[in-house]
Every structure is written in C-alpha cells, then in structure tokens.
Write a protein that holds these residues in place. Structure first.
Motif, PDB file in Angstrom:
ATOM      1  N   GLN A 356       0.804  -1.216   0.000  1.00 12.35           N
ATOM      2  CA  GLN A 356       0.000   0.000   0.000  1.00 12.35           C
ATOM      3  C   GLN A 356       0.846   1.280   0.000  1.00 12.35           C
ATOM      4  N   PRO A 357       1.962   1.363   0.764  1.00 16.10           N
ATOM      5  CA  PRO A 357       2.800   2.572   0.651  1.00 16.10           C
ATOM      6  C   PRO A 357       3.346   2.792  -0.756  1.00 16.10           C
ATOM      7  N   LEU A 358       3.686   1.719  -1.467  1.00 15.23           N
ATOM      8  CA  LEU A 358       4.150   1.866  -2.847  1.00 15.23           C
ATOM      9  C   LEU A 358       3.040   2.372  -3.748  1.00 15.23           C
ATOM     10  N   LEU A 359       1.819   1.899  -3.491  1.00 19.37           N
ATOM     11  CA  LEU A 359       0.680   2.371  -4.265  1.00 19.37           C
ATOM     12  C   LEU A 359       0.410   3.853  -3.990  1.00 19.37           C
ATOM     13  N   ARG A 360       0.546   4.260  -2.738  1.00 23.52           N
ATOM     14  CA  ARG A 360       0.389   5.677  -2.395  1.00 23.52           C
ATOM     15  C   ARG A 360       1.425   6.523  -3.117  1.00 23.52           C
ATOM     16  N   LEU A 361       2.672   6.032  -3.168  1.00 24.51           N
ATOM     17  CA  LEU A 361       3.737   6.768  -3.841  1.00 24.51           C
ATOM     18  C   LEU A 361       3.441   6.874  -5.335  1.00 24.51           C
ATOM     19  N   LEU A 362       2.963   5.784  -5.937  1.00 21.26           N
ATOM     20  CA  LEU A 362       2.625   5.798  -7.361  1.00 21.26           C
ATOM     21  C   LEU A 362       1.526   6.823  -7.642  1.00 21.26           C
ATOM     22  N   TRP A 363       0.511   6.852  -6.795  1.00 19.26           N
ATOM     23  CA  TRP A 363      -0.573   7.808  -6.995  1.00 19.26           C
ATOM     24  C   TRP A 363      -0.102   9.238  -6.756  1.00 19.26           C
ATOM     25  N   ALA A 364       0.798   9.426  -5.802  1.00 25.13           N
ATOM     26  CA  ALA A 364       1.328  10.773  -5.573  1.00 25.13           C
ATOM     27  C   ALA A 364       2.094  11.264  -6.796  1.00 25.13           C
TER      28      ALA A 364
END
Length: 511
Positions: A356-364
C-alpha cells in the motif's frame, strides 16, 4: 436485477480489456532503454548544486504563482458566488433572475481550461508573470463561485426566515444566519483548490509560462533524467507537505472531507481562520513583488488581426466530427481508467500491507506529474493516438481519485470489514463489501464530477499526443488562425457545459 454498489465501482475498469488488446499494436519497438534509464534515474537524482539551485528557483516561481492565483481566485470566487446566489437575490430583491443570468455567464470562463486561457493571454499580453496567474484565476474564480453559490443555496434557511420575520435587515440577517454554516464548506473547498492551483501552475510552466514545469520539460526533452527526477522529488515533497498541512487543518477545525464525512477534531475555527487570512495579505504582496508582476503592464494589449469571411469558411471546413468524436472518446477512456483503476488496484494489493505505501507513492507521482509530460514519456514506446493520450490523462486522474478513495476508506468505520474478516472472508472481499459498500455511491458521484474535469483536460494531452480538439488548437495557435481558435473555443465550451450538466445529473441520481 441490480448490480451491487461495491461492484459498480469496478465496472469502469472493464476498459482495461480492450486496452490490453490494443496496446501491443501501439508499441513501435524503440525507446524501452530510455524508459529503463528514466526509472533507474529515480533512485539516483542529480545533486549538482547548479542543478538544484535552478530547480529551487523554478519551484519558487511555481509555488508563488500557485499561492497568488489561489488567493485571488478565492476572493473573486467568493464575491461572484455571493452575487450568483439565488437565496441572496431572493432575500434582497425578491427575484432570483440576476443570479440565474450571472450563473449562465460564469459557465463560459469555467468551461475553458486554464491552459487555453494561458495560451490566449500569452498572445495578447505577451510573456509576463501575470499571464500564468490570470490563466488560473479566471477559470478557478468561476469554479469557486459555482461551488459557493450552490453551497449557500443548499443551506437550511429556517433561521434566516425567522430573523427576517423578527424585523432584521436583509444583509444583517443573511450574514448572521448563513455566514457561520457556509464558512466550513468554503474553507474545506479552498484547501482542495490550493492543491489544484499547484498542479495548474506546474502545467502552465510546461507550456512556457515559467516555473518548475518549464525545467521539467527541458530536462525530459534533453533526456537528462537524473535532473528531471531531482525536480520531481522536490515537487513531490512540496505537494505532500501541502496535503498534510491541509489535512491537519481540516481535522483541527473539524471540517468535512470530499465524501461529506466530518473529520475528527474540536472544530476550532474563528480566530485561527481570521489570523490566517490576515497573514495572507502581506504574503501575497511579497509574492507579487518577487515575481515582478506589474498591474500596469496588463493594460497594454497586442491587437489581434482582422478576420475575413474566407477565413471563416476555412475554419468551418475543418473535420469537426472527427475532432469532437476523438475528444469525447478520449474523455470516456481516461475517465474509465481513472475511476475504475483506483478501487481495482486497492483490491489487488489488499492482502499485502507493505504494497500500500508503494501504491500511495505511485498515486502521488501521478498527481504531480503533468499529463503532457506523461504523454511525451509514453511516446518513447507507443505511437501517438487516443489510447496513448488516455493512458497519460488516466494516470494523472488515477492519482487524484486514488487518494480520494483512500481518504474515504480511512474515514469510514471498519466494523463491517472486521466482521467479514471474523467470518473467514478474504481480504479483498472484505474490503469490497465492507468499506466500498459505504463509499460506492459517493465515490461514483465524485467520479462523475471528475469526468467533467477530464473533458476539459483533454486539451492538455491533445496538444502532445496528437488527437482531438487539442491537436487542432495547437496547429491553429501556431498559424495564428484566430477564426479557427474562436470556433475551437466555442466547441470546447459547448462540450464542457453539456458534460457539466450530465455529471450534475449523475451526481444527483447517485446521491
């Protein structure tokens, strides 16, 4: 039979199937090494003092333009929003006709994207810092006015009627009865508009209006990926800091998020908001001085060439059906990728907390990366066209909708999801029928609004990816064909107004 609300949020993701079939044929074979170098450079950004100093100066210009345009658009939007409120006109004059006329007039400036405003103002005012500020203020002011007038007209008016019946004057009764309940919505929406202003200021820089966006474009065109990522990481740090500050203030003041859910907080407002407003005035004056904005320079307009009947005939002969059709198809594809992609990706990574943190970074990265630069990057490996433009525009809006969905999921009660977990249900199904059940209709309603925004944004990727009305607009601007430009603006305004009406109807039906 009716489709369950949690499953409705996944229906738009069905566009991935035709994308998977079409995408292999779009690859042209070259450029994969450049994509690899671009990804590798993310781990090794340039720390050269000269590069960092140049990027920091560009970042300062972008943040300054965003803050100044945000402040002016809020002030303009507040005044126009009050002036276009049916409630205010009905209370003061007994008729809402002036409000209706002003609302229709304000639909025109907000229907035109800030990039188009920037390119037009650049032609008539020349290259000056005020162009970027005005390009954001004009459409944003009209958007803020619409939101404020809608919020004001939707508030309960029992207190207002009571004060008027008691003999209070109209202006005093309006301020007393409607001011306090309107303030939280204005402050909350103003925070979201600041994030949008930062993205818009970056985008305008990509098209030559200064700031960090111009630095990003130059580094990408020269394939200096390490310098490019230095600018991206700086912009990401500013964007995440801004989002954290807005979230903290929203919680501190007990304001609602975009799903209408109240944030935990003590609801402190009053003095702190007034203090913040008091600090904004000297800050805006300092920013205006540092950017070198001279209001007197706005009075010197470059005259436009006269238009002849022959030119209008050539403009009418353009392939309008194909241009408008491609623009609408691009809107639908991008909206489906963004609206359906966010919940689908969350479901895919649900069993793995570390993902999930990687997904947050991708969306950011998707939120801060301007769509035209994404289109340029995709052109390294894909042919120009509707699908390439849809990927670029969909990725940007996926970051925005993904963050929104995460905010809503974190604000919702997890009781239903925990109950499903306790019965042995898997993580994906528990998330889908636990949290997504409560969010589905409001998320789709916001997705309908975002589709309206995507329609306006098609001009951004159309300029780069060679499709839709944006491509023709670029050619017309390059040849100074003002007759074509005028008709293109009319077409864009008509499409966005129709899209706005359809999205409003969809939101009312969903909510």
């Amino acid at each position: 039979m009716k489709i369950a609300p949690p499953l409705q949020v996944l229906i738009p993701a069905g566009v991935i199937l035709p994308l998977a079939l079409v995408l292999p044929g779009l690859c042209h074979g070259g450029g994969w090494e450049l994509i690899g170098a671009f990804a590798e450079a993310a781990l090794h950004p340039s720390l050269d003092p000269v590069v960092v100093d140049s990027l920091l100066r560009g970042l300062g210009v972008t943040v300054g333009v965003a803050l100044l345009s945000w402040c002016l658009s809020l002030l303009l939007g507040l005044l126009l929003g009050l002036a276009s409120s049916r409630l205010i006109w009905s209370t003061l004059s007994g008729t809402a006709l002036p409000a209706e006329l002003l609302r229709r007039f304000l639909a025109i400036p907000r229907s035109i994207h800030e990039l188009i405003w920037g390119l037009l103002l650049l032609q008539v005012l020349g290259l000056q810092p005020a162009v970027a500020v005005l390009a954001i203020v004009i459409p944003y002011g009209a958007l803020v006015a619409r939101v404020i007038s809608d919020q004001l007209d939707a508030l309960p008016d029992q207190t207002l009627k009571a004060l008027l019946s008691a003999g209070s004057a109209g202006p005093a009764a309006l301020l007393t009865a409607m001011g306090p309940p309107l303030l939280p919505g204005v402050v909350s929406y103003g925070g979201y508009r600041l994030e949008c202003a930062l993205r818009s200021a970056t985008l305008l820089g990509v098209f030559g209006l200064g700031g960090l966006g111009n630095e990003l474009l130059l580094t990408l065109q020269s394939l200096e990926f390490r310098e490019l990522w230095s600018g991206l990481w700086l912009l990401l740090a500013v964007m995440l800091s801004l989002e954290s500050l807005i979230r903290a203030l929203r919680q501190r003041w007990g304001l609602a998020n975009r799903f209408g859910q109240a944030q935990p907080g003590v609801g402190r407002q009053g003095r702190e908001i007034l203090l913040l407003l008091g600090l904004l005035l000297p800050l805006m004056l300092a920013i205006s001085h540092s950017l070198g904005i001279e209001p007197a320079a706005l009075l010197h307009w470059q005259p436009l060439p006269p238009l002849h009947s022959q030119h209008w005939q050539e403009a009418l002969a353009l392939p309008w059906g194909r241009l408008i059709g491609n623009t609408l198809l691009l809107t639908v594809l991008s909206a489906c990728l963004a609206v359906g992609g966010a919940p689908l990706l969350l479901l895919l990574v649900a069993p793995w907390r570390l993902a999930q943190p990687l997904l947050r970074l991708l969306w950011a990265l998707g939120r801060l990366w301007p769509p035209p630069l994404t289109a340029l990057l995709l052109l390294f490996v894909f042919k120009p066209g509707i699908w390439t433009a849809a990927l670029a525009l969909g990725f940007h809006n996926l970051g925005i909708l993904g963050r929104l969905l995460l905010e809503g999921a974190e604000s919702c009660s997890g009781a239903a999801e925990d109950a499903l977990h306790g019965q042995g249900v898997g993580a994906r199904v528990a998330l889908l029928y636990g949290r997504f059940s409560a969010l589905a209709r409001s998320y789709l309603a916001y997705g309908a609004y975002r589709s309206d925004v995507i329609l306006r944004e098609t001009v951004v990727v159309g300029l780069m990816a060679g499709t839709g009305l944006g491509t023709q607009l670029q050619e017309s601007l390059s040849s100074f064909a003002w007759d074509q430009i005028a008709l293109l603006l009319v077409a864009y305004a008509a499409l966005t107004l129709v899209g706005e009406d359809l999205s409003d109807r969809a939101r009312r039906r969903l909510l």
